[in-house]
Design an enzyme around this catalytic site. Structure first.
Site, PDB file in Angstrom:
ATOM      1  N   PHE A 237       0.939  -4.752  -9.244  1.00  0.00           N
ATOM      2  CA  PHE A 237       1.067  -3.778  -7.458  1.00  0.00           C
ATOM      3  C   PHE A 237       2.073  -2.834  -7.603  1.00  0.00           C
ATOM      4  O   PHE A 237       2.718  -2.066  -7.275  1.00  0.00           O
ATOM      5  CB  PHE A 237       2.443  -4.990  -6.810  1.00  0.00           C
ATOM      6  CG  PHE A 237       1.824  -6.461  -6.717  1.00  0.00           C
ATOM      7  CD1 PHE A 237       0.598  -6.670  -6.738  1.00  0.00           C
ATOM      8  CD2 PHE A 237       2.921  -7.328  -7.891  1.00  0.00           C
ATOM      9  CE1 PHE A 237       0.420  -8.209  -6.118  1.00  0.00           C
ATOM     10  CE2 PHE A 237       2.296  -8.597  -7.872  1.00  0.00           C
ATOM     11  CZ  PHE A 237       0.815  -8.798  -7.104  1.00  0.00           C
ATOM     12  N   GLU A 241       1.779   0.925 -13.346  1.00  0.00           N
ATOM     13  CA  GLU A 241       1.009   2.376 -13.420  1.00  0.00           C
ATOM     14  C   GLU A 241       2.292   3.199 -14.041  1.00  0.00           C
ATOM     15  O   GLU A 241       0.813   4.044 -15.156  1.00  0.00           O
ATOM     16  CB  GLU A 241       1.436   2.580 -12.204  1.00  0.00           C
ATOM     17  CG  GLU A 241       0.294   3.984 -11.836  1.00  0.00           C
ATOM     18  CD  GLU A 241       0.481   4.555 -10.543  1.00  0.00           C
ATOM     19  OE1 GLU A 241      -0.597   5.695 -10.138  1.00  0.00           O
ATOM     20  OE2 GLU A 241       0.098   3.906  -9.272  1.00  0.00           O
ATOM     21  N   ARG A 319       3.439  10.732   0.524  1.00  0.00           N
ATOM     22  CA  ARG A 319       2.175   9.455   0.605  1.00  0.00           C
ATOM     23  C   ARG A 319       3.073   8.983   2.367  1.00  0.00           C
ATOM     24  O   ARG A 319       2.466   8.864   3.321  1.00  0.00           O
ATOM     25  CB  ARG A 319       1.807   8.601  -0.073  1.00  0.00           C
ATOM     26  CG  ARG A 319       1.163   8.091   0.114  1.00  0.00           C
ATOM     27  CD  ARG A 319       0.038   6.899  -0.444  1.00  0.00           C
ATOM     28  NE  ARG A 319      -0.753   7.603  -1.281  1.00  0.00           N
ATOM     29  CZ  ARG A 319      -2.208   7.719  -0.504  1.00  0.00           C
ATOM     30  NH1 ARG A 319      -2.265   6.907   0.378  1.00  0.00           N
ATOM     31  NH2 ARG A 319      -2.776   7.971  -1.322  1.00  0.00           N
ATOM     32  N   ARG A 351       2.376  -1.283  -4.141  1.00  0.00           N
ATOM     33  CA  ARG A 351       0.980  -1.511  -3.108  1.00  0.00           C
ATOM     34  C   ARG A 351       1.446  -1.174  -1.538  1.00  0.00           C
ATOM     35  O   ARG A 351       2.574  -0.986  -1.009  1.00  0.00           O
ATOM     36  CB  ARG A 351       1.673  -3.166  -3.379  1.00  0.00           C
ATOM     37  CG  ARG A 351      -0.479  -3.164  -2.559  1.00  0.00           C
ATOM     38  CD  ARG A 351      -0.275  -4.814  -1.907  1.00  0.00           C
ATOM     39  NE  ARG A 351      -1.654  -5.229  -2.223  1.00  0.00           N
ATOM     40  CZ  ARG A 351      -1.742  -6.211  -2.473  1.00  0.00           C
ATOM     41  NH1 ARG A 351      -1.171  -7.239  -2.944  1.00  0.00           N
ATOM     42  NH2 ARG A 351      -3.395  -6.902  -1.529  1.00  0.00           N
ATOM     43  N   PHE A 353       2.210   2.673  -1.819  1.00  0.00           N
ATOM     44  CA  PHE A 353       2.961   4.090  -2.357  1.00  0.00           C
ATOM     45  C   PHE A 353       2.971   4.903  -1.672  1.00  0.00           C
ATOM     46  O   PHE A 353       2.945   5.413  -1.416  1.00  0.00           O
ATOM     47  CB  PHE A 353       1.851   4.526  -2.855  1.00  0.00           C
ATOM     48  CG  PHE A 353       2.199   5.029  -4.179  1.00  0.00           C
ATOM     49  CD1 PHE A 353       2.101   5.202  -5.772  1.00  0.00           C
ATOM     50  CD2 PHE A 353       1.683   6.857  -4.286  1.00  0.00           C
ATOM     51  CE1 PHE A 353       2.393   5.887  -6.321  1.00  0.00           C
ATOM     52  CE2 PHE A 353       2.209   7.570  -4.587  1.00  0.00           C
ATOM     53  CZ  PHE A 353       2.278   7.417  -6.352  1.00  0.00           C
ATOM     54  N   ALA A 521      -4.181   3.325  -5.885  1.00  0.00           N
ATOM     55  CA  ALA A 521      -4.481   4.288  -5.027  1.00  0.00           C
ATOM     56  C   ALA A 521      -5.428   3.781  -3.954  1.00  0.00           C
ATOM     57  O   ALA A 521      -6.347   3.929  -3.249  1.00  0.00           O
ATOM     58  CB  ALA A 521      -4.068   4.769  -5.101  1.00  0.00           C
ATOM     59  N   GLU A 729      -4.721  -2.401  -0.910  1.00  0.00           N
ATOM     60  CA  GLU A 729      -3.333  -1.557  -0.540  1.00  0.00           C
ATOM     61  C   GLU A 729      -2.624  -1.852   1.475  1.00  0.00           C
ATOM     62  O   GLU A 729      -1.649  -2.719   1.525  1.00  0.00           O
ATOM     63  CB  GLU A 729      -2.802  -0.348  -0.257  1.00  0.00           C
ATOM     64  CG  GLU A 729      -2.192  -0.137  -2.388  1.00  0.00           C
ATOM     65  CD  GLU A 729      -2.521   1.487  -2.599  1.00  0.00           C
ATOM     66  OE1 GLU A 729      -1.099   1.471  -3.046  1.00  0.00           O
ATOM     67  OE2 GLU A 729      -3.315   1.963  -2.035  1.00  0.00           O
TER      68      GLU A 729
END
Length: 806
Positions: A237, A241, A319, A351, A353, A521, A729
């Site tokens: 999720f 990362e 974002r 999830r 972002f 992403a 996402e």
């Protein structure tokens, strides 16, 4: 139709099939990183030495007592690092810190023959600390002017003129919580060193190439001396990362120094208290509408809680700013962003972002302002949709393609949910039930797909065909349960024209596909699917030449379908296995490296302008809730979703992703309430919700009683692999409909036209206070948009200012 999106005869993509590891998952035979320990000899166990203070300068670390503990082999400290003592890409995350920056920060690691020996050794390490003042809450950091990283400003149109032309202007403030990933598998790594000093790491990571890069610079070796493999993850999720890198580096350092394999795995409490979460945000805003309720201007400031280090906070904030418009045309906008620095864990990808945070702000604004404008929230949202043929762009300057899908998905939900009929039924129910109220709300989603950092929008693959006709795929994406590997098998089989059983997929490894981007992403299928397709097309082109020579035709006239090569207009055929064997004896290369880069992207982070996204994923959801007026408890009676996944690569996988994303979004917005000790006592900064007993996750009891998910039809996406769209996402934001339904249900306890504010997460407690506010006319307690209408040059302006939910 573009070459990338075109589907051949009898494609394997588009066929509903179970997850490629489903049987292993449900039978318990699927292996995860920590399962490999039992198959490895002489493994040492790593355990953190945590300092239980929010902030302080480390003055001494004494390890003598730990080394005397039976079974303790070594204590790792900063003095042991041969390379760079840093685990972050921003070089602000020391692996062995000299300053404790959050409660539970690890300053050293103990290696033991058993996990218990390592734990006892960690308890025996003595750490001296000079405590320093700490900032725990987002409000603390804002008040102290504690910020780090970029502070972007996004502008579009003429904001001042937009407000001057507005018939109604509202102002407000909104703070909402973060979210714990709570993946079933906690962070884990297993590091080994071979006879040549090469380091091999099994890691539960969404970004093996970056794990490789961090480990290499901690060890002070080139990247080719480090190989990282991700077999699979038990959930990620976004939490895996960036944050696995330092943990993998600890295991690698231990293996390098001792010559023995080192196993690292956080227990649940450690994972909750040491790893970052979704960024909580604070927003202040001012919005102007014309007399018909159309947005004229928006002026907002978004502040993200970054935690102690930057991690991915800058792109998360970017974002968020890029998604504050959601599905709505905002002709004049000024949105500023900043990242607060607090003494909590370093918040990270989750999830969506940042997209969910930006979109939540505009949805909350519309939900609060609709009653003040005398409009139904559904109507207010519809009036502000992006429209086809208007040449409208986002506030950052990207044209909005396929705006008609916003309306199409919305209308399909209204039709399939029998929205108007059910509104009448709900009104009748509410009139007859003074202590229980129902509400039905609909919200939409427009989510940009691609990494904001253009360089990350590339993928690689290595496809091998063996002499017996079997095919092995390697690609740069990682599997965390989302079904990426299943889709890649389908892409390969479709491109080569062979049955699915002919294709197998290998674990993701940095020595097979280099320089990969994170599986994040929502771009995993786009990037890696494009690369797998490219590699398979190279192989197919070679095999078509071989088939043509055997079939006595031109290669352009040969088709490979269901594992059989045929020439157009001829009955003669050549089986796949025979074709491959013939190619081998003709010395035709049967391996290919594939590559894909997303075209048409550009982004200027300095001016905050460009087209950072390949396309937008679209969706809409209608949710009906029932709320108890005595307790604020509620249940989700029904959910109807229509979501745009283009031409689905794997419909069963996509529907599962939509369902899971929606439920996770509902958890963030209604249940999951992170709490820290903000007092001045000895436990200041301690995460209080550090177990499933205190941190409420969605369970079966929170699932919708009726859950309908439909994929938008006739939705081919030109320029994406086999016409598909990303699905990971965007569905999370469909859960805004749950929160808006709860708001409307709470308002039903007050006079007609009452507006209420609602905290986020909208726990039963928060809903209860919103109900109490509604009962008082929406002007007191934790609810109610407060303000008075004033005259200004003949225009009526309503000032709405309040704080919603800490």
């Amino acid at each position: 139709m573009s070459h990338l999106s075109e589907r051949p005869e009898k494609p394997v993509v588009g066929v509903s099939m179970p997850h490629e590891s489903a049987v292993q998952h449900v039978t318990g035979t699927a292996l995860y990183t920590d399962d490999l320990v039992q198959r490895t000899k002489d493994v040492l166990h790593a355990y953190p030495v945590q300092v239980m203070k929010a902030r302080g300068r480390v003055t001494a670390v004494r390890t003598g007592a730990a080394l005397a503990v039976p079974g303790v082999v070594r204590v790792l400290t900063g003095a042991d690092v041969p390379g760079v003592n840093d685990a972050g890409m921003k070089h602000d995350e020391p692996l062995f810190p000299d300053e404790v920056m959050f409660h539970g920060h690890a300053v050293a690691w103990v290696l033991g023959e058993t996990l218990e020996a390592a734990r006892l050794g960690a308890e025996a390490v003595e750490v001296e600390l000079d405590e320093l003042p700490s900032l725990i809450t987002l409000q603390d950091a804002i008040a102290a002017d504690s910020y780090h990283g970029a502070r972007p400003v996004m502008t579009h149109g003429d904001v001042d003129a937009g407000f001057a032309d507005s018939a109604h202007v509202f102002t407000g403030e909104f703070q909402f919580s973060g979210q714990e990933h709570f993946y079933l598998e906690t962070h884990a790594a297993l590091a080994q060193v071979d006879e040549n000093g090469q380091v091999f790491i099994q890691s539960s990571t969404q970004h093996p190439s970056e794990t490789q890069e961090i480990v290499a610079h901690v060890l002070g070796v080139p990247a080719h001396e480090v190989t990282v493999q991700c077999l699979r993850m038990g959930g990620g999720f976004g939490g895996k990362e960036m944050q696995p890198h330092g943990f993998a580096a600890v295991a690698a350092l231990g293996a390098k120094l001792t010559g023995r394999p080192v196993r690292f795995r956080l227990n649940r409490t450690q994972d909750l208290t040491m790893s970052g979460k979704r960024h909580g945000f604070h927003a202040t805003w001012r919005i102007g509408f014309d007399a018909e309720g159309r947005i004229q201007a928006l002026d907002a400031t978004l502040t993200a809680d970054g935690g102690w280090s930057l991690d991915l906070s800058e792109p998360v904030l970017a974002r968020a700013l890029c998604h504050i418009d959601n599905t709505y045309w905002i002709p004049n906008a000024r949105v500023a962003g900043s990242i607060a620095r607090t003494n909590t864990v370093s918040n990270t990808a989750f999830r969506g972002f940042g997209g969910p945070q930006g979109m939540l702000v505009i949805e909350d604004i519309l939900g609060r302002c609709a009653p003040q404008l005398g409009l139904d929230p559904r109507e207010l949202r519809e009036r502000n949709f992006y429209r086809p043929g208007q040449g409208q762009t986002t506030p950052y300057g990207q044209p909005v393609t396929q705006p008609e899908r916003i309306t199409a998905a919305w209308q399909q939900v209204l039709d399939e949910a029998h929205f108007t009929d059910r509104e009448r039924e709900i009104a009748a129910y509410n009139a007859a039930h003074p202590h229980t109220k129902r509400a039905l709300a609909i919200t939409g989603v427009k989510f940009g797909i691609s990494f904001n950092l253009t360089a990350f929008n590339q993928g690689g693959a290595l496809v091998l065909i063996y002499k017996d006709g079997s095919v092995l795929i390697n690609h740069g994406g990682t599997e965390m349960g989302q079904g990426l590997h299943t889709k890649m098998l389908q892409v390969a089989a479709t491109t080569l024209g062979i049955p699915l059983h002919k294709v197998r997929l290998a674990p993701t490894r940095t020595d097979k596909v280099p320089n990969t981007s994170a599986t994040a992403a929502s771009s995993g299928a786009d990037l890696n699917g494009g690369a797998v397709k490219n590699a398979c097309e190279q192989l197919r082109a070679r095999l078509l030449q071989v088939a043509a020579s055997r079939l006595g035709s031109n290669a352009s006239d040969v088709r490979i379908v269901d594992g059989v090569a045929r020439s157009l207009g001829s009955d003669e055929e050549l089986a796949w296995d025979d074709l491959v064997r013939t190619a081998y004896f003709q010395r035709v290369q049967l391996s290919a490296a594939g590559y894909y880069r997303t075209e048409g992207l550009h982004w200027d982070a300095r001016t905050f302008r460009g087209s950072p996204f390949k396309y937008f994923a679209i969706g809409a959801a209608a949710t009906e809730v029932e709320v108890d007026g005595f307790t604020g408890a509620y249940r989700i009676r029904r959910v109807d979703i229509v979501h745009d996944v283009g031409d689905s690569l794997s419909p069963m996988i996509d529907i599962g992703q939509i369902e899971g994303g929606f439920v996770q979004g509902a958890g963030w917005l209604t249940l999951e309430d992170l709490r820290w000790d903000t007092g001045d006592g000895p436990h200041r900064g301690r995460l209080l919700t550090q177990a499933a007993s205190t941190y409420k996750l969605p369970s079966f009891s929170e699932m919708p009683e009726e859950f309908n998910v439909t994929l938008l039809e006739n939705a081919t996406e030109e320029g994406a692999v086999f016409g598909s769209k990303a699905v990971g996402e965007p569905p999370l934001m469909l859960a805004f409909s749950v929160r808006e339904a709860l708001r409307q249900a709470a308002a039903e306890f007050g006079p007609k036209g009452t507006g209420v504010e609602l905290a986020s997460p909208a726990t039963p407690e928060a809903v209860y206070w919103a109900i109490e506010s509604a009962r008082q006319g929406g002007t007191a307690g934790n609810g109610g948009v407060r303000g008075a209408a004033v005259s200004d040059g003949g225009r009526a302006r309503s000032g709405a200012k309040a704080l919603s939910g800490a």
